[in-house]
Design an enzyme around this catalytic site. Structure first.
Site, short mmCIF file in Angstrom:
data_model
loop_
_atom_site.label_atom_id
_atom_site.label_comp_id
_atom_site.label_asym_id
_atom_site.label_seq_id
_atom_site.Cartn_x
_atom_site.Cartn_y
_atom_site.Cartn_z
N HIS A 7 1.02 -1.31 -0.03
CA HIS A 7 -0.03 0.06 -0.03
C HIS A 7 0.95 1.34 -0.07
CE1 HIS A 7 0.47 -0.83 4.45
NE2 HIS A 7 0.62 0.43 4.38
N HIS A 79 3.98 7.20 3.85
CA HIS A 79 4.93 5.99 3.84
C HIS A 79 4.36 5.11 2.67
CE1 HIS A 79 2.03 4.20 6.84
NE2 HIS A 79 2.28 3.16 6.07
N GLU A 130 7.63 1.11 5.07
CA GLU A 130 7.11 -0.21 5.98
C GLU A 130 7.38 -1.43 5.24
OE1 GLU A 130 2.82 0.19 6.34
OE2 GLU A 130 2.79 -0.97 8.04
CO CO Z 1 1.34 1.19 6.33
#
Ligand code: CO
Length: 134
Positions: A7, A79, A130
């Site tokens: 994502h 992020h 991440e």
């Molecule tokens: Co995230």
């Protein structure tokens, strides 16, 4: 080592307005808001055919996302999340190269119920990264 883009997370000041923008203007499928107090955010998932967008609204002034919005008052990309097969092996490999893993260095359970780690943006082209175990 990294696999699919899981994502892209976008920090927003107004989750209701941002959700409507993605749903009504961009025509995307969006989830209900999901409070994640342990991460200091409320999240809406935008489901795209090949990945997800996460809209992050801070739950309060102490949220890391609130500080991000102070520097980026219009919101912005917070992020990006890549999948890895083995998060502990990925962490150890990155630490061996000198990359900084944020927090305790131990994976936490992220928005999708899977272990995640965050990597220091200064080590990755100015982008908070991440890693999520696939
Ligand atoms: Co995230």
């Amino acid at each position: 080592m990294i696999g699919r883009l899981n994502h892209v997370a976008i920090a927003v000041k107004d989750l209701t307005a941002s959700t409507a923008l993605y749903r009504d203007t961009l025509g995307a499928r969006v989830s209900q808001p999901l409070p994640q107090p342990e991460h200091g955010v409320t999240v809406v998932f935008v489901e795209l055919p090949n990945t997800k967008i996460e809209l992050l609204e801070p739950t309060g002034p102490d949220s890391p996302v609130a500080r991000f919005l102070e520097r980026n008052p219009d919101g912005g990309i917070h992020h990006i999340c890549y999948e890895v097969d083995d998060i502990l092996a990925a962490r150890d490999r990155l630490k061996a190269t000198g990359a900084r893993v944020l927090g305790s260095g131990e994976p936490r359970i992220g928005a999708h119920g899977k272990p995640v780690l965050f990597l220091h943006p200064k080590d990755f082209c100015g982008t908070l990264v991440e890693l999520e175990q696939a």
